[in-house]
Write an enzyme that holds these catalytic residues in place. Structure first.
Site, PDB file in Angstrom:
ATOM      1  N   LYS A  57     -13.941  -7.811  -4.803  1.00 52.18           N
ATOM      2  CA  LYS A  57     -14.178  -8.068  -3.381  1.00 52.18           C
ATOM      3  C   LYS A  57     -15.656  -8.442  -3.215  1.00 52.18           C
ATOM      4  O   LYS A  57     -16.533  -7.570  -3.294  1.00 52.18           O
ATOM      5  CB  LYS A  57     -13.861  -6.830  -2.550  1.00 52.18           C
ATOM      6  CG  LYS A  57     -12.380  -6.421  -2.554  1.00 52.18           C
ATOM      7  CD  LYS A  57     -12.170  -5.264  -1.586  1.00 52.18           C
ATOM      8  CE  LYS A  57     -10.694  -4.995  -1.368  1.00 52.18           C
ATOM      9  NZ  LYS A  57     -10.135  -4.058  -2.348  1.00 52.18           N
TER      10      LYS A  57
ATOM     11  N   LYS B 211       0.852  -1.190   0.000  1.00 48.03           N
ATOM     12  CA  LYS B 211       0.000   0.000   0.000  1.00 48.03           C
ATOM     13  C   LYS B 211       0.890   1.243   0.000  1.00 48.03           C
ATOM     14  O   LYS B 211       1.838   1.336   0.786  1.00 48.03           O
ATOM     15  CB  LYS B 211      -0.934  -0.005   1.211  1.00 48.03           C
ATOM     16  CG  LYS B 211      -2.039  -1.053   1.089  1.00 48.03           C
ATOM     17  CD  LYS B 211      -3.018  -0.958   2.237  1.00 48.03           C
ATOM     18  CE  LYS B 211      -4.189  -1.912   2.045  1.00 48.03           C
ATOM     19  NZ  LYS B 211      -5.107  -1.476   0.973  1.00 48.03           N
TER      20      LYS B 211
ATOM     21  N   ASP C 252      -0.833  -0.546  -4.250  1.00 48.60           N
ATOM     22  CA  ASP C 252      -2.220  -0.112  -4.104  1.00 48.60           C
ATOM     23  C   ASP C 252      -2.224   1.298  -3.539  1.00 48.60           C
ATOM     24  O   ASP C 252      -1.833   1.516  -2.393  1.00 48.60           O
ATOM     25  CB  ASP C 252      -2.961  -1.068  -3.160  1.00 48.60           C
ATOM     26  CG  ASP C 252      -4.428  -0.692  -2.975  1.00 48.60           C
ATOM     27  OD1 ASP C 252      -4.890   0.263  -3.641  1.00 48.60           O
ATOM     28  OD2 ASP C 252      -5.107  -1.360  -2.177  1.00 48.60           O
TER      29      ASP C 252
ATOM     30  N   ASP D 199     -10.374  -0.949  -8.365  1.00 48.97           N
ATOM     31  CA  ASP D 199     -10.788  -1.581  -7.115  1.00 48.97           C
ATOM     32  C   ASP D 199     -12.013  -0.840  -6.584  1.00 48.97           C
ATOM     33  O   ASP D 199     -13.154  -1.221  -6.840  1.00 48.97           O
ATOM     34  CB  ASP D 199      -9.626  -1.559  -6.122  1.00 48.97           C
ATOM     35  CG  ASP D 199      -9.958  -2.221  -4.798  1.00 48.97           C
ATOM     36  OD1 ASP D 199     -11.097  -2.694  -4.637  1.00 48.97           O
ATOM     37  OD2 ASP D 199      -9.096  -2.253  -3.900  1.00 48.97           O
TER      38      ASP D 199
ATOM     39  N   GLU E 223      -3.114  -0.448  -8.155  1.00 47.55           N
ATOM     40  CA  GLU E 223      -4.542  -0.406  -7.894  1.00 47.55           C
ATOM     41  C   GLU E 223      -4.999   1.032  -7.643  1.00 47.55           C
ATOM     42  O   GLU E 223      -4.359   1.774  -6.909  1.00 47.55           O
ATOM     43  CB  GLU E 223      -4.896  -1.242  -6.649  1.00 47.55           C
ATOM     44  CG  GLU E 223      -4.626  -2.727  -6.801  1.00 47.55           C
ATOM     45  CD  GLU E 223      -5.013  -3.483  -5.541  1.00 47.55           C
ATOM     46  OE1 GLU E 223      -5.963  -3.047  -4.841  1.00 47.55           O
ATOM     47  OE2 GLU E 223      -4.366  -4.505  -5.257  1.00 47.55           O
TER      48      GLU E 223
END
Length: 347
Positions: free
Chosen positions: A257, A149, A179, A230, A205
């Site tokens: 997700k 991240k 991400d 995402d 992402e």
């Protein structure tokens, strides 16, 4: 058939940072079905501030589901279009109730322990030393794909961390995904993406905030670094709107997700569209407890996608439920010799 819902607060072992802030607790809800002496359980996993169904009437809708459980899984799913996490919980609960083992929803070589799922190792945001320590731990644990991240600390320090990985592992040995969680401003996004392209990154992402589809389309068209959508998928409910989004943006990947996009059925719709437009995809959990994670893993295995998926064992929490899910050498396994530390009769 009787249905009840139960709130449960998961507590992080240590604060977990994202570009949207630091998480210390995670709210989730369990839907329990009872019929003819059997019980089934589903998890409605919601992330406040991110889930499309983060609404004041969320609990009211859970009660509505319990009052109308006689409608059945398919009809309830259709009635819950704007509540994707509850759609998923309903799907899960009905599969659980109908299964011989309430935790083996979709039997396969994975649930028999004969096969595993390749997964990425997640590196949370924090200061440079904390992130470097996590990277070293993931490498020692045998992961061959790391998801890092970015967007919370100084960008030069984040590049230094990427440089650290590449100085020790080439792209054949270690895949890197990053991400940004929408952290880049539109006017800087392409420049920042280009700055990290040289580190042989697999994908980035959500570089910019969702709903900036004009700019996201430009980025996907002009970047050398593949972009994965995402958060952009959250709140896109109809099949027509899903297809329109992919046609407009043309991303290289989408990340799915189930708790955010309508469970197994919603995920399957996105997969079909992605394959129609030759867009890559993978599935990831969204900080569910091991109840939800278990269902996602079983579904994911059946999709036969060889890419590393975004799954784990829910080891982030102090009060998660012990389960047969185990990670070894960057693979997720279902170890049948281990038992669930979750008693349905307690709910």
């Amino acid at each position: 058939m009787k249905a009840t819902y139960h709130k449960y607060i998961l507590h992080f072992k240590q604060p977990s940072g994202t570009s949207r802030g630091v998480l210390t607790d995670k709210e989730t809800w369990f839907l329990v079905l009872e019929e003819n002496g059997k019980k089934g359980i589903g998890e409605c996993g919601i992330l406040r501030g991110l889930s499309a169904d983060d609404r004041p009437d969320y609990e009211e809708k859970l009660q509505w589901v319990c009052d109308n459980i006689h409608l059945g899984a398919e009809k309830l799913w259709e009635e819950l279009m704007e509540f994707p996490s509850i759609q998923f919980g309903v799907e899960m609960a009905f599969l659980s109730l109908q299964s011989e083992n309430p935790f083996v929803l979709l039997p396969s070589k994975f649930t028999s322990g004969a096969a595993s799922i390749a997964i990425n190792g997640l590196v949370w945001m924090g200061d440079e030393a904390f992130m470097k320590r996590q990277i070293e731990e993931k490498i020692e644990q045998g992961f061959r794909c790391i998801k890092m991240k970015i967007g919370a600390i100084d960008f030069e320090k984040e590049k230094a961390l990427l440089r650290f990985i590449r100085q020790n592992f080439d792209a054949e040995t270690m895949e890197i995904r990053v991400d940004a969680n929408g952290a880049f401003f539109e006017n800087e996004a392409l420049d920042k993406i280009n700055q990290i392209t040289g580190f042989q990154i697999h994908s980035i992402e959500q570089p910019i905030q969702k709903n900036k589809t004009d700019m996201m389309s430009v980025l996907c068209k002009n970047t050398q670094l593949p972009i994965a959508l995402d958060e952009e998928l959250i709140g896109v409910f109809s099949l027509a709107d899903k297809e329109a989004l992919l046609q407009k943006v043309r991303p290289q990947y989408i990340i799915l997700k189930p708790s955010f996009i309508g469970g197994f059925r919603g995920t399957s719709e996105w997969i079909a569209l992605a394959e129609k437009y030759q867009i890559g995809w993978w599935i990831t959990s969204a900080l569910e407890s091991n109840i939800g994670l278990n269902a996602i893993a079983q579904f994911t295995y059946l999709q036969n996608n060889p890419m590393p998926q975004g799954l784990g064992t829910g080891a982030l929490y102090t009060n998660n439920f012990e389960s047969p899910l185990q990670v070894a050498q960057g693979q997720l396994w279902y170890r049948n010799e281990l038992e669930w530390a979750f008693d349905l009769d307690q709910l």
